[in-house]
Design a protein around this motif. Sequence first.
Motif, short mmCIF file in Angstrom:
data_model
loop_
_atom_site.label_atom_id
_atom_site.label_comp_id
_atom_site.label_asym_id
_atom_site.label_seq_id
_atom_site.Cartn_x
_atom_site.Cartn_y
_atom_site.Cartn_z
N HIS A 125 0.95 -1.34 -0.10
CA HIS A 125 0.13 0.04 -0.18
C HIS A 125 0.75 1.28 0.22
CE1 HIS A 125 -3.00 3.01 1.33
NE2 HIS A 125 -2.54 3.17 2.17
N LEU A 126 1.92 1.23 0.93
CA LEU A 126 2.76 2.44 0.99
C LEU A 126 3.60 2.57 -0.35
CD1 LEU A 126 4.12 2.28 4.37
CD2 LEU A 126 2.27 3.74 3.85
N ALA A 127 3.92 1.56 -1.02
CA ALA A 127 4.64 1.62 -2.19
C ALA A 127 3.51 2.17 -3.28
CB ALA A 127 5.13 0.36 -2.70
N TYR A 128 2.77 1.87 -3.16
CA TYR A 128 1.40 2.27 -4.31
C TYR A 128 1.30 3.81 -4.20
CZ TYR A 128 -3.09 2.55 -6.67
OH TYR A 128 -3.86 2.79 -7.50
N LEU A 129 1.19 4.16 -2.94
CA LEU A 129 0.94 5.28 -2.65
C LEU A 129 2.12 6.48 -3.03
CD1 LEU A 129 -1.26 4.57 -0.59
CD2 LEU A 129 -0.20 6.43 0.86
N ASP A 130 3.26 5.67 -2.89
CA ASP A 130 4.72 6.62 -3.50
C ASP A 130 4.45 6.55 -5.00
OD1 ASP A 130 7.26 7.97 -2.83
OD2 ASP A 130 7.99 6.13 -3.54
N ALA A 131 4.37 5.55 -5.47
CA ALA A 131 4.70 5.09 -7.24
C ALA A 131 3.67 5.80 -7.83
CB ALA A 131 4.70 3.75 -7.47
N THR A 132 2.44 6.13 -7.55
CA THR A 132 1.40 6.85 -8.30
C THR A 132 1.55 8.46 -8.55
OG1 THR A 132 -0.14 6.98 -6.45
CG2 THR A 132 -0.34 4.99 -7.71
N GLY A 133 1.95 8.94 -7.34
CA GLY A 133 2.59 10.32 -7.37
C GLY A 133 1.16 11.22 -7.43
N VAL A 134 0.08 10.88 -7.00
CA VAL A 134 -1.11 11.66 -7.05
C VAL A 134 -1.59 11.97 -5.62
CG1 VAL A 134 -1.99 11.00 -9.11
CG2 VAL A 134 -2.84 9.68 -7.29
N VAL A 135 -0.82 11.58 -4.48
CA VAL A 135 -1.27 11.36 -3.02
C VAL A 135 -0.66 12.52 -2.42
CG1 VAL A 135 -1.32 10.26 -0.75
CG2 VAL A 135 -1.49 8.84 -2.89
N GLU A 136 -1.52 13.59 -1.99
CA GLU A 136 -1.08 14.90 -1.18
C GLU A 136 -0.80 14.57 0.22
OE1 GLU A 136 -1.00 18.33 -2.68
OE2 GLU A 136 -0.75 17.23 -4.28
#
Length: 91
Positions: free
Chosen positions: A24-35
């Motif tokens: 989950h944390l890797a996904y947040l980082d990889a997608t680049g859309v999480v503020e």
Amino acid sequence: MLIALIARDKDGALDTRKANREAHLAYLDATGVVEQAGPLMNDQDQMIGSLIILDVKDMAAAQDWADNDPYAKAGLFQGVDLIPWKRVIER
């Protein structure tokens, strides 16, 4: 467009959350859309959900992001709300 993603975990799903946290944390980082992002907590300081502010082009992009979150794919959430959000105060 800013979208608040508010997700509540299923009862008794803490092990599912812990088992999928790194992905989950890797996904947040990889997608680049999480503020901004962080877990919702109960009064015993246990994680019971998630609050994520997404910066995406539209609601369809927010839904796609939510559907592909490893937590969602693992069946962690009992429900997810996607709500347009307006930033008023910034620090």
